[in-house]
Design an enzyme around this catalytic site. Sequence first.
Site, PDB file in Angstrom:
ATOM      1  CG  HIS A  57      -1.810  -1.161   1.338  1.00 13.95           C
ATOM      2  ND1 HIS A  57      -2.721  -1.503   0.359  1.00 13.95           N
ATOM      3  CD2 HIS A  57      -1.945  -2.111   2.310  1.00 13.95           C
ATOM      4  CE1 HIS A  57      -3.387  -2.591   0.724  1.00 13.95           C
ATOM      5  NE2 HIS A  57      -2.925  -2.991   1.901  1.00 13.95           N
ATOM      6  CG  HIS A 217      -6.706  -5.663   1.542  1.00 15.06           C
ATOM      7  ND1 HIS A 217      -7.382  -4.966   2.518  1.00 15.06           N
ATOM      8  CD2 HIS A 217      -5.388  -5.467   1.784  1.00 15.06           C
ATOM      9  CE1 HIS A 217      -6.514  -4.373   3.315  1.00 15.06           C
ATOM     10  NE2 HIS A 217      -5.305  -4.653   2.895  1.00 15.06           N
TER      11      HIS A 217
END
Length: 330
Positions: A57, A217
Amino acid sequence: MKKIINDPAQYTDDMLKGIYRAHSDQVGYVNNDLRCYCTKKKVPGKVSIITGGGTGHLPLFLGYVGENLLDGCAVGSVFQSPSAEQIFEISKEVNNGGGILYLYGNYTGDIMNFDMAAEMCDLEDIKTASIVGADDVNSNADPVARRGVAGIFFMYKCAGAKAAQMGTLDEVLAAAQKAKDNTRTVGFALTPCVIPEVGHSNFTLGENEMAMGMGIHGEPGVWNGPIKTADELAAESLDTLLKDMPLASGDEVALLINGLGATSIEELYILSNSVSQQLEDKGISIYRTFVGEFATSMEMMGASISIMKVDSETKAMLDMPVSTPFYCQK
């Protein structure tokens, strides 16, 4: 799978080694554990802020460890939580005597492990407080159950600023809470991403298909359908955001246009223009706009839009200069 890697199983550790070599003057690790990521600059008496989460991320989470922001980050494998022991070791290292705020995303594994670390700190007489980012409006109708995504940037900024001003732990927590209460995010994906250890896409989308509300995700969104224009995406996103956090003409916001990993900066500015124009048409003024990659999902193509309602206090917090290996603001 096309990636610049060595061993997929070593993806996270190889990345961390590269960061430490490139930025050894700013960050390091403790307990002989690469995943215990800490600032090298300590301020006696200051509240320390620790975050954590899975790899994949950047610049979230570890990218915000630095001057006037965070003090440490527990790093998990790709899309996986770090351990309670890692969080605890970081806590001992960055503890400046002012207490520690745990500030991280609203994900089950992270919550469990940060709670365990807080119990371990309590046994060492290290005072902690916790707060989770939960800004993804489309992920759940219940604000308590929402995912934490790019809007956590505003929480980092406000909490980090208050800590840099030598606020107490309660004051730093209150600054993070104020940012959380006034922040909402909507995101959308145009392509999936590939987790190195898995080797293939984590979901599928057609050539001309996109997903509104897709999680970072790969969690399901609210609809899959034909790709919309920037103006259309801005309109739907703002409709969702403003229904959840009503703003009136004359209100002022900070705007965050976030790329998910493979969206060009040019496209992000096209989207920013669409969102800004539509906010202005509603009489809502924009105090400050942030455009770039703030919370990604590997090489996913897509973007998110975050707004935070601001006042004089939060404006000053957002304006505080910060410096990390990944993000600088003068």
